[in-house]
Design a protein around this motif. Structure first.
Motif, PDB file in Angstrom:
ATOM      1  N   HIS A 143     -10.430  54.462  80.970  1.00 23.86           N
ATOM      2  CA  HIS A 143      -9.230  55.049  81.571  1.00 23.86           C
ATOM      3  C   HIS A 143      -8.068  54.052  81.653  1.00 23.86           C
ATOM      4  O   HIS A 143      -6.955  54.355  81.232  1.00 23.86           O
ATOM      5  N   HIS A 144      -8.304  52.888  82.205  1.00 23.63           N
ATOM      6  CA  HIS A 144      -7.216  51.923  82.392  1.00 23.63           C
ATOM      7  C   HIS A 144      -6.654  51.452  81.054  1.00 23.63           C
ATOM      8  O   HIS A 144      -5.444  51.288  80.897  1.00 23.63           O
ATOM      9  N   THR A 145      -7.528  51.228  80.079  1.00 27.18           N
ATOM     10  CA  THR A 145      -7.084  50.776  78.759  1.00 27.18           C
ATOM     11  C   THR A 145      -6.177  51.809  78.112  1.00 27.18           C
ATOM     12  O   THR A 145      -5.088  51.492  77.618  1.00 27.18           O
ATOM     13  N   VAL A 146      -6.596  53.063  78.112  1.00 25.62           N
ATOM     14  CA  VAL A 146      -5.819  54.120  77.458  1.00 25.62           C
ATOM     15  C   VAL A 146      -4.501  54.341  78.183  1.00 25.62           C
ATOM     16  O   VAL A 146      -3.422  54.401  77.553  1.00 25.62           O
ATOM     17  N   GLU A 147      -4.535  54.455  79.501  1.00 27.55           N
ATOM     18  CA  GLU A 147      -3.321  54.684  80.273  1.00 27.55           C
ATOM     19  C   GLU A 147      -2.329  53.530  80.096  1.00 27.55           C
ATOM     20  O   GLU A 147      -1.144  53.747  79.815  1.00 27.55           O
ATOM     21  N   ASP A 148      -2.807  52.306  80.248  1.00 28.06           N
ATOM     22  CA  ASP A 148      -1.900  51.162  80.212  1.00 28.06           C
ATOM     23  C   ASP A 148      -1.345  50.913  78.814  1.00 28.06           C
ATOM     24  O   ASP A 148      -0.212  50.438  78.666  1.00 28.06           O
ATOM     25  N   CYS A 149      -2.119  51.231  77.773  1.00 33.56           N
ATOM     26  CA  CYS A 149      -1.578  51.137  76.411  1.00 33.56           C
ATOM     27  C   CYS A 149      -0.453  52.150  76.205  1.00 33.56           C
ATOM     28  O   CYS A 149       0.547  51.843  75.540  1.00 33.56           O
ATOM     29  N   GLY A 150      -0.597  53.335  76.770  1.00 34.35           N
ATOM     30  CA  GLY A 150       0.480  54.326  76.702  1.00 34.35           C
ATOM     31  C   GLY A 150       1.732  53.843  77.407  1.00 34.35           C
ATOM     32  O   GLY A 150       2.846  53.954  76.893  1.00 34.35           O
ATOM     33  N   ILE A 151       1.544  53.261  78.586  1.00 36.34           N
ATOM     34  CA  ILE A 151       2.681  52.744  79.355  1.00 36.34           C
ATOM     35  C   ILE A 151       3.353  51.592  78.614  1.00 36.34           C
ATOM     36  O   ILE A 151       4.580  51.560  78.467  1.00 36.34           O
ATOM     37  N   ALA A 152       2.569  50.631  78.134  1.00 34.20           N
ATOM     38  CA  ALA A 152       3.134  49.442  77.496  1.00 34.20           C
ATOM     39  C   ALA A 152       3.830  49.774  76.182  1.00 34.20           C
ATOM     40  O   ALA A 152       4.935  49.276  75.906  1.00 34.20           O
ATOM     41  N   LEU A 153       3.206  50.615  75.348  1.00 36.15           N
ATOM     42  CA  LEU A 153       3.840  51.002  74.090  1.00 36.15           C
ATOM     43  C   LEU A 153       5.115  51.802  74.349  1.00 36.15           C
ATOM     44  O   LEU A 153       6.141  51.589  73.689  1.00 36.15           O
ATOM     45  N   GLY A 154       5.065  52.688  75.330  1.00 34.56           N
ATOM     46  CA  GLY A 154       6.263  53.445  75.694  1.00 34.56           C
ATOM     47  C   GLY A 154       7.367  52.548  76.213  1.00 34.56           C
ATOM     48  O   GLY A 154       8.540  52.713  75.868  1.00 34.56           O
ATOM     49  N   ASP A 155       7.006  51.565  77.042  1.00 30.96           N
ATOM     50  CA  ASP A 155       7.996  50.608  77.555  1.00 30.96           C
ATOM     51  C   ASP A 155       8.659  49.835  76.420  1.00 30.96           C
ATOM     52  O   ASP A 155       9.880  49.594  76.438  1.00 30.96           O
ATOM     53  N   ALA A 156       7.866  49.431  75.423  1.00 28.39           N
ATOM     54  CA  ALA A 156       8.412  48.666  74.305  1.00 28.39           C
ATOM     55  C   ALA A 156       9.397  49.503  73.496  1.00 28.39           C
ATOM     56  O   ALA A 156      10.473  49.024  73.107  1.00 28.39           O
ATOM     57  N   ILE A 157       9.051  50.758  73.239  1.00 30.40           N
ATOM     58  CA  ILE A 157       9.963  51.634  72.493  1.00 30.40           C
ATOM     59  C   ILE A 157      11.219  51.899  73.303  1.00 30.40           C
ATOM     60  O   ILE A 157      12.341  51.871  72.775  1.00 30.40           O
ATOM     61  N   HIS A 158      11.055  52.124  74.598  1.00 30.12           N
ATOM     62  CA  HIS A 158      12.211  52.336  75.480  1.00 30.12           C
ATOM     63  C   HIS A 158      13.147  51.122  75.441  1.00 30.12           C
ATOM     64  O   HIS A 158      14.374  51.270  75.322  1.00 30.12           O
ATOM     65  N   LYS A 159      12.580  49.932  75.502  1.00 28.34           N
ATOM     66  CA  LYS A 159      13.375  48.703  75.478  1.00 28.34           C
ATOM     67  C   LYS A 159      14.081  48.548  74.134  1.00 28.34           C
ATOM     68  O   LYS A 159      15.261  48.176  74.076  1.00 28.34           O
ATOM     69  N   PHE A 193       2.679  57.794  77.843  1.00 30.07           N
ATOM     70  CA  PHE A 193       3.580  57.343  76.788  1.00 30.07           C
ATOM     71  C   PHE A 193       4.957  57.989  76.925  1.00 30.07           C
ATOM     72  O   PHE A 193       5.984  57.296  76.921  1.00 30.07           O
ATOM     73  N   ALA A 194       4.987  59.304  77.074  1.00 27.23           N
ATOM     74  CA  ALA A 194       6.266  60.016  77.192  1.00 27.23           C
ATOM     75  C   ALA A 194       7.031  59.557  78.425  1.00 27.23           C
ATOM     76  O   ALA A 194       8.256  59.393  78.387  1.00 27.23           O
ATOM     77  N   GLY A 195       6.321  59.333  79.526  1.00 29.71           N
ATOM     78  CA  GLY A 195       6.977  58.886  80.743  1.00 29.71           C
ATOM     79  C   GLY A 195       7.640  57.541  80.580  1.00 29.71           C
ATOM     80  O   GLY A 195       8.745  57.307  81.066  1.00 29.71           O
ATOM     81  N   SER A 196       6.975  56.617  79.871  1.00 32.66           N
ATOM     82  CA  SER A 196       7.534  55.281  79.698  1.00 32.66           C
ATOM     83  C   SER A 196       8.681  55.249  78.692  1.00 32.66           C
ATOM     84  O   SER A 196       9.639  54.498  78.858  1.00 32.66           O
ATOM     85  N   VAL A 197       8.585  56.049  77.634  1.00 33.37           N
ATOM     86  CA  VAL A 197       9.712  56.146  76.695  1.00 33.37           C
ATOM     87  C   VAL A 197      10.909  56.778  77.391  1.00 33.37           C
ATOM     88  O   VAL A 197      12.056  56.405  77.150  1.00 33.37           O
ATOM     89  N   GLY A 198      10.628  57.723  78.284  1.00 35.16           N
ATOM     90  CA  GLY A 198      11.683  58.479  78.942  1.00 35.16           C
ATOM     91  C   GLY A 198      12.060  59.690  78.118  1.00 35.16           C
ATOM     92  O   GLY A 198      13.230  59.906  77.780  1.00 35.16           O
ATOM     93  N   MET A 199      11.058  60.490  77.770  1.00 38.39           N
ATOM     94  CA  MET A 199      11.347  61.642  76.928  1.00 38.39           C
ATOM     95  C   MET A 199      10.612  62.889  77.416  1.00 38.39           C
ATOM     96  O   MET A 199       9.585  62.810  78.100  1.00 38.39           O
ATOM     97  N   THR A 200      11.177  64.012  77.051  1.00 39.66           N
ATOM     98  CA  THR A 200      10.516  65.294  77.218  1.00 39.66           C
ATOM     99  C   THR A 200       9.669  65.531  75.982  1.00 39.66           C
ATOM    100  O   THR A 200      10.154  65.390  74.854  1.00 39.66           O
ATOM    101  N   LEU A 201       8.394  65.877  76.181  1.00 42.44           N
ATOM    102  CA  LEU A 201       7.461  66.012  75.069  1.00 42.44           C
ATOM    103  C   LEU A 201       6.663  67.295  75.216  1.00 42.44           C
ATOM    104  O   LEU A 201       6.038  67.528  76.256  1.00 42.44           O
ATOM    105  N   HIS A 202       6.701  68.118  74.192  1.00 41.42           N
ATOM    106  CA  HIS A 202       5.910  69.342  74.137  1.00 41.42           C
ATOM    107  C   HIS A 202       4.931  69.246  72.974  1.00 41.42           C
ATOM    108  O   HIS A 202       5.346  68.971  71.836  1.00 41.42           O
ATOM    109  N   ILE A 203       3.653  69.455  73.248  1.00 41.19           N
ATOM    110  CA  ILE A 203       2.623  69.458  72.204  1.00 41.19           C
ATOM    111  C   ILE A 203       1.818  70.740  72.357  1.00 41.19           C
ATOM    112  O   ILE A 203       1.238  70.995  73.416  1.00 41.19           O
ATOM    113  N   GLU A 204       1.779  71.528  71.288  1.00 44.49           N
ATOM    114  CA  GLU A 204       1.093  72.819  71.339  1.00 44.49           C
ATOM    115  C   GLU A 204       0.199  72.984  70.116  1.00 44.49           C
ATOM    116  O   GLU A 204       0.664  72.889  68.978  1.00 44.49           O
ATOM    117  N   GLN A 205      -1.062  73.231  70.365  1.00 47.62           N
ATOM    118  CA  GLN A 205      -2.031  73.486  69.302  1.00 47.62           C
ATOM    119  C   GLN A 205      -1.898  74.937  68.856  1.00 47.62           C
ATOM    120  O   GLN A 205      -2.053  75.864  69.657  1.00 47.62           O
TER     121      GLN A 205
END
Length: 199
Positions: free
Chosen positions: A66-82, A143-155
């Protein structure tokens, strides 16, 4: 044009992560999270978005993923945001239909500065390789939260769990590529009537 690159280091008691991104890359990647299937999906994201990504994570996998997946989403999103900076010239919006055999996913996003995620995906299997599939919606949300974007994913269709998830990541990649690209007709302008994009 100023290089749109960024580096992030995120260190907690749960994870130690370093990320480097280049928004104007060619889809080169070096990714190591300790979770094989997760690495594979992040590699797809890099390759198909053309965003170069170097990501290394040492997480508390002895507890769970859990922590690995969540924090990778946050960190990658932060980098793209920056790397996006003031977001001048970006197209801002992106969407993609992403087929993979019987699976088809629709992804749409807006780099608006207003984080929001809609996830309408059903994954039949509880695990893919060694990864818990319940963590995927959590990753996309982080990831979406850290980038700062609205994201819709629909199967739209799909039976094979691997195909479904991979079509989600590839769809995100293609939509992100469009949204982060510079529109040469408005390369110096922020794509908003407000003159700024939040976040």
């Amino acid at each position: 044009m100023t290089a749109r690159t960024a580096s992030i280091v995120r260190k907690t008691n749960e994870t130690d992560i370093s990320v480097e991104v280049n928004l104007d890359g060619t889809g080169q990647y070096e990714i190591e999270t300790g979770i094989g299937f997760f690495d594979h999906m992040l590699e797809q994201l890099s390759r198909h978005s053309l965003i170069d990504v170097k990501l290394s994570c040492k997480g508390d996998l002895h507890i769970d993923q859990h922590h690995t997946v969540e924090d990778c989403g946050i960190a990658l999103g932060d980098a793209i945001h920056k790397a996006l900076g003031e977001k001048r010239g970006i197209r801002r919006y992106g969407d993609a239909l992403s087929p993979m055999d019987e699976a088809l996913t629709r992804v749409a996003l807006d780099i608006s500065g207003r984080p929001f995620t809609v996830w309408k995906v059903s994954i039949p299997q509880a695990r893919l390789g060694e990864m818990d599939t319940e963590l995927f919606p959590h990753w996309f949300h982080s990831f979406a939260g850290s980038v700062g974007m609205t994201l819709h994913i629909e199967q739209l269709s799909g039976e094979n769990s691997h195909h479904i998830i991979e079509s989600c990541f590839k769809g995100l990649a293609r939509a992100l590529r469009t949204a982060t690209e510079i529109d040469q007709r408005k390369a110096d302008s922020v794509p908003s009537t407000k003159g700024v994009l939040g976040g």
